[in-house]
Every structure is written in C-alpha cells, then in structure tokens.
Write an enzyme that holds these catalytic residues in place. Structure first.
Site, PDB file in Angstrom:
ATOM      1  N   LYS A 153      -2.200   5.971  -4.282  1.00 36.31           N
ATOM      2  CA  LYS A 153      -3.722   6.750  -4.095  1.00 36.31           C
ATOM      3  C   LYS A 153      -3.315   8.592  -4.612  1.00 36.31           C
ATOM      4  O   LYS A 153      -2.358   8.566  -4.827  1.00 36.31           O
ATOM      5  CB  LYS A 153      -3.812   7.380  -2.579  1.00 36.31           C
ATOM      6  CG  LYS A 153      -3.777   5.837  -1.695  1.00 36.31           C
ATOM      7  CD  LYS A 153      -3.901   6.123  -0.006  1.00 36.31           C
ATOM      8  CE  LYS A 153      -3.384   4.710   0.742  1.00 36.31           C
ATOM      9  NZ  LYS A 153      -2.573   4.652   0.996  1.00 36.31           N
ATOM     10  N   TYR A 178       3.478   9.432  -0.194  1.00 31.68           N
ATOM     11  CA  TYR A 178       3.922   9.202  -0.058  1.00 31.68           C
ATOM     12  C   TYR A 178       5.721  10.147  -0.011  1.00 31.68           C
ATOM     13  O   TYR A 178       6.287   9.395   0.857  1.00 31.68           O
ATOM     14  CB  TYR A 178       4.174   8.071   0.600  1.00 31.68           C
ATOM     15  CG  TYR A 178       2.509   7.688   1.530  1.00 31.68           C
ATOM     16  CD1 TYR A 178       2.078   8.261   1.996  1.00 31.68           C
ATOM     17  CD2 TYR A 178       2.263   6.081   1.234  1.00 31.68           C
ATOM     18  CE1 TYR A 178       0.409   8.404   2.619  1.00 31.68           C
ATOM     19  CE2 TYR A 178       1.209   5.561   2.044  1.00 31.68           C
ATOM     20  CZ  TYR A 178       0.462   6.429   2.536  1.00 31.68           C
ATOM     21  OH  TYR A 178      -0.849   6.277   3.028  1.00 31.68           O
ATOM     22  N   ASP A 188       1.408  -1.305  -0.482  1.00 25.79           N
ATOM     23  CA  ASP A 188       0.204   0.138  -0.346  1.00 25.79           C
ATOM     24  C   ASP A 188       0.516   1.299   0.121  1.00 25.79           C
ATOM     25  O   ASP A 188       2.015   1.220   0.925  1.00 25.79           O
ATOM     26  CB  ASP A 188      -0.610  -0.060   1.553  1.00 25.79           C
ATOM     27  CG  ASP A 188      -1.715   1.082   1.525  1.00 25.79           C
ATOM     28  OD1 ASP A 188      -2.929   1.007   0.824  1.00 25.79           O
ATOM     29  OD2 ASP A 188      -2.102   2.315   1.857  1.00 25.79           O
TER      30      ASP A 188
END
Ligand SMILES: NC(=O)c1ccc[n+]([C@@H]2O[C@H](COP(=O)([O-])OP(=O)(O)OC[C@H]3O[C@@H](n4cnc5c(N)ncnc54)[C@H](OP(=O)(O)O)[C@@H]3O)[C@@H](O)[C@H]2O)c1
Length: 256
Positions: A71, A48, A43
C-alpha cells in the site's frame, strides 16, 4: 484455498497473512512459517516498514505463486512520489511486480485522478497487476471510479462482527470490487466474545475460525495476523465447512 476473481482478471487468494506491526526477525519468522503452512498471500504496506523482512522470508520461494499486496501511504499520492515508492517497494521486496497496490488512505489534498493515472502507468509497465483502495467510503470509491482507466479491483477496510460493513459491501458487490477485511478480530478485541465462543463450541472450532468463515462466506478476503504457528494453522482451516444460517445471522446481530 479459495480464490476470488478480480475486475483486473487476476485471482486473489481469499486468505492472506496480515503483517502490520510485524518487524525484523519476528516478521521474517512469521512469514516463513505461514509460507510453510501453505499461505500464498501476504499483506504489507510501505508504512509497515517490513518489506525487507518479508523479502528475507521469500528467499528460496517461487514468488510467482505468492500474491503480494502493498500500500502506498497517503503522503505519497502525487504521481512521481507514487512511482518512486512503488519502485522502492519492488526492490525492498526483491520482486519484479506487485500483485496488488492499494491507496492506503484517501487524501483529499491530492487529486485522485493524478494518483490513479500513476497507478495505471504502473499497470501498463507490468509492475503491478491490480490496483485498489483502502479505507475508502462509497463516496470515495464513486469519485475514483469516475476518473480511473484501470478498474478498482479491491477496497480493504476494517470489517469484523462488531463493525459490519453491509452498505459498503453491497456497493462493492454491485460494482465488481472485492472487499478485503482488515483487523478481522478487531486487532484482538473480539477474543473472548461469549456469543462467538458459544457458536465456536457448537462446531468444535475456534472463535477465530468462526469469524473468518463468516467473512469468507460473504465473498470477503481475510488477512488475519498472528505470530503463533498454531493460530496461523487454525486461521487456514476455514474452507471446507459452512456456518448454519441461524449462526450466520447471530454473528450479523453482533454489529455495533
Ligand atoms: N489497510 C489498513 O489501513 C489496515 C489497518 C489495520 C490492519 N490492516 C491489515 O490487516 C491485518 C490484520 O489486522 P490486525 O493486525 O489489526 O489484527 P487482527 O488480525 O484482527 O488480530 C490480530 C490479533 O489476533 C490474534 N489472533 C490471530 N489469530 C488468532 C487465533 N486463531 N486465535 C486467537 N487469537 C488470534 C493475534 O494474536 P497471536 O499473534 O497471539 O495469534 C493478534 O493479537 C494487518 O496485519 C494488516 O496487514 C490494514
């Protein structure tokens, strides 16, 4: 490993490695260790800043067998921005498709129909297999479901014993949306909880395994993060045993 079936028809591993705050060589080393241990689900998120570090860890691995979620940040939800982000993510990760792309947070400034139309285009082009949301409330999900042509397969939310998502989970179960629990250990805040420790000692397990088992037995995907190889192994050993009903209920009662 256990797998949950998504509305898109694809299967999602019930356990993945969380990578928030993991960067550079720490991220690469952690992902490599997880892959060696048998993790088949990672994930990440554009925000990030670790797609390239993950790519390094994936080198020499057959990525077809690894489920990768990323994401799109709330500032990139307009059609062209989303496609630009998506293409950049694929090249940073060194893969030709994502297994799952999530809207990281809702953004009321951008029509959800526009974002979902861009995601549907991406599904059609084979660049992403399943789409979903993160941090969406029931109302956010209802609005999205009214306008999407492609099913919302997943909603990823903060979900742990102090933050039980009963209503949201019931809604998602009724509408074929798989819930992923992020921060399953409350980003470390559950470490040392006396009730969880007591249950853990009864099963000769760690508090972490107790929390993950509780979530997976609800049909919820878990994505714990750890840089400690022992913890990574510990967090995988959650599939061939069960909690007794009274212990399951005791964890339900920890909700704050
Ligand atoms: N969608 C979103 O908005 C969102 C938001 C937050 C997080 N996430 C995702 O969810 C993932 C997980 O959440 P998180 O990073 O907040 O934290 P978390 O997984 O709840 O907790 C991580 C902490 O727990 C410790 N830990 C892990 N396994 C352990 C074990 N077996 N025994 C004892 N301690 C253990 C880790 O320390 P050690 O390293 O020492 O093991 C670390 O300090 C993120 O990495 C990210 O992928 C998504």
């Amino acid at each position: 490993m256990q797998y949950f079936e998504l509305a898109s028809g694809y299967k999602m591993p019930a356990l993945g490695l969380g990578t928030w705050q993991l960067r550079g060589s720490t991220c690469t080393k952690t992902v490599r260790t997880a892959l060696k241990l048998g993790y088949d689900h990672i994930d990440t998120a554009d925000v990030y800043g670790n797609h390239q570090a993950i790519r390094q860890a994936l080198q020499g691995t057959d990525t077809d067998g690894i489920f990768i979620t990323s994401k799109v940040w709330r500032a990139d939800l307009h059609h062209d921005d989303l496609l630009k982000m998506g293409n950049r993510a694929l090249s940073e990760l060194g893969i030709d498709h994502l297994d799952l792309l999530l809207i990281h947070w809702p953004n009321r400034q951008v029509p959800i129909a526009e974002t979902l139309a861009a995601m549907a285009e991406w599904v059609q082009q084979g660049k992403v297999r399943s789409i979903g949301a993160s941090n969406f409330t029931i109302r956010d999900l209802q609005e999205a479901q009214q306008v999407t042509k492609v099913p919302i397969s997943v909603n990823q939310v903060k979900f742990h014993p102090y933050n039980n998502q009963r209503d949201l989970l019931a809604y998602c179960n009724d509408h074929g949306i798989v819930v992923t629990a992020y921060s399953p250990f409350g980003n470390g805040s559950l470490v040392g909880d006396r009730k969880l420790m007591r249950i853990a000692s009864k099963y000769d397990r760690s508090f972490a395994q107790i929390v993950l088992r509780w979530l997976v037995s609800k049909g919820v995907v878990v994505i714990p993060k750890s840089t400690n190889p022992n913890h990574l192994a510990d967090n995988m050993d959650i599939f061939d045993w069960e909690l007794e009903p009274q212990d399951y209920e005791a964890i339900e009662a920890l909700d704050r």
